[in-house]
Design a protein around this motif. Sequence first.
Motif, mmCIF file in Angstrom:
data_model
loop_
_atom_site.group_PDB
_atom_site.id
_atom_site.type_symbol
_atom_site.label_atom_id
_atom_site.label_comp_id
_atom_site.label_asym_id
_atom_site.label_seq_id
_atom_site.Cartn_x
_atom_site.Cartn_y
_atom_site.Cartn_z
ATOM 1 N N ASP A 4 -2.374 -8.037 -3.999
ATOM 2 C CA ASP A 4 -3.328 -8.305 -5.071
ATOM 3 C C ASP A 4 -4.430 -7.267 -4.956
ATOM 4 O O ASP A 4 -4.966 -7.060 -3.866
ATOM 5 N N TRP A 30 -3.520 -8.288 -11.620
ATOM 6 C CA TRP A 30 -3.909 -7.796 -10.287
ATOM 7 C C TRP A 30 -2.777 -7.825 -9.274
ATOM 8 O O TRP A 30 -2.898 -7.262 -8.195
ATOM 9 N N HIS A 31 -1.673 -8.488 -9.587
ATOM 10 C CA HIS A 31 -0.613 -8.729 -8.603
ATOM 11 C C HIS A 31 0.495 -7.678 -8.777
ATOM 12 O O HIS A 31 1.245 -7.711 -9.747
ATOM 13 N N HIS A 52 4.096 -13.348 -2.022
ATOM 14 C CA HIS A 52 3.302 -12.730 -0.952
ATOM 15 C C HIS A 52 4.006 -12.829 0.402
ATOM 16 O O HIS A 52 3.733 -12.046 1.301
ATOM 17 N N GLU A 71 -1.040 -12.092 -14.488
ATOM 18 C CA GLU A 71 -1.806 -11.682 -13.305
ATOM 19 C C GLU A 71 -1.850 -10.150 -13.235
ATOM 20 O O GLU A 71 -1.029 -9.531 -12.563
ATOM 21 N N THR A 122 4.106 -7.318 -1.680
ATOM 22 C CA THR A 122 3.165 -7.602 -2.748
ATOM 23 C C THR A 122 1.719 -7.393 -2.302
ATOM 24 O O THR A 122 1.392 -7.624 -1.149
HETATM 25 ZN ZN LIG Z 1 -0.712 -12.277 -5.868
#
Ligand SMILES: [Zn+2]
Length: 290
Positions: free
Chosen positions: A210, A261-262, A203, A259, A208
């Motif tokens: 989410d 969502w990332h 991040h 993940e 990046t």
């Molecule tokens: Zn993330």
Amino acid sequence: MQNKKLWLLSLILIFTLSACQNDDSAKGKEEPGESNTATEQNENQTNDNQEDSQKQNQQENQDDEKQEEESNEQENNEKNIPDRFENEVPDENGIITVLEPKATDIVVNKKRKLPDGYVPPNLVYPDIPFSFDEKIDKRKMRKVAAGPIEELFKGAEEAGIDLVAVSGYRSYATQKAIFNRNVQQNGEEHAKMYSAMPGHSEHQTGLTMDVSTVAVTFQLVEDFRETEEGAWLAKHAHEYGFIIRYPKGKEDITGYAYEPWHIRYVGKEMATEIYEQQLTLEEYFNLYPN
Ligand SMILES: [Zn+2]
């Protein structure tokens, strides 16, 4: 003789320069939006930073030229792995401080960190819906990724997909505070397992985001993949230059749990290759954290 050499050198230089101008797609590293750092700087950045980034840009342009010459020489090289990976030296704990942190194909993980205090260039607020109202750091992304994520959200909306952004840029200082709080509450072992150490969070690159959706109440949970939105993201993110950075079944390679969502910006060409071959960024560059 000397003159002949000089003449030949300048011919090569002219050729290389015109090749750079005509074929931006061959570079893939620096996108057009990011070259104008001097004019498009974020308001918060000081003049000193502008000068620094101008100097760095010049350096980067020189590096690009060098890289291009070399890649012409090695046409058989299947993947154009940047030189900088070979020049990186691990410290006594095996941790590498990445070179050229501004490159959009940067790899940051548990073994590879950003330089201490690194702040990415051109942080802006992308025009996409967030799960919160405040105009704070975690809304930000680097300009090079902000346009593409706006496109991604537009594409999703057109497909009837209701994505919401949750968390983007996180500063070194914020990550440090999060990590230290975790150490105080749960001990160092636990903290290292569940939160990135300062400098090691993707991040902090500003590349990046989410994302989540209302069906999972905007949480960052594995169930997101089971929603229509999660499925759409997994299938289409690469079309906009993003990859699912921590895929299922690759935990040993990325060092992180799945993940869905990332998402991480790497550019369309690389994202498509990574998507089609079901790779991680580490596999793409033959860089394993373990
Ligand atoms: Zn993330």
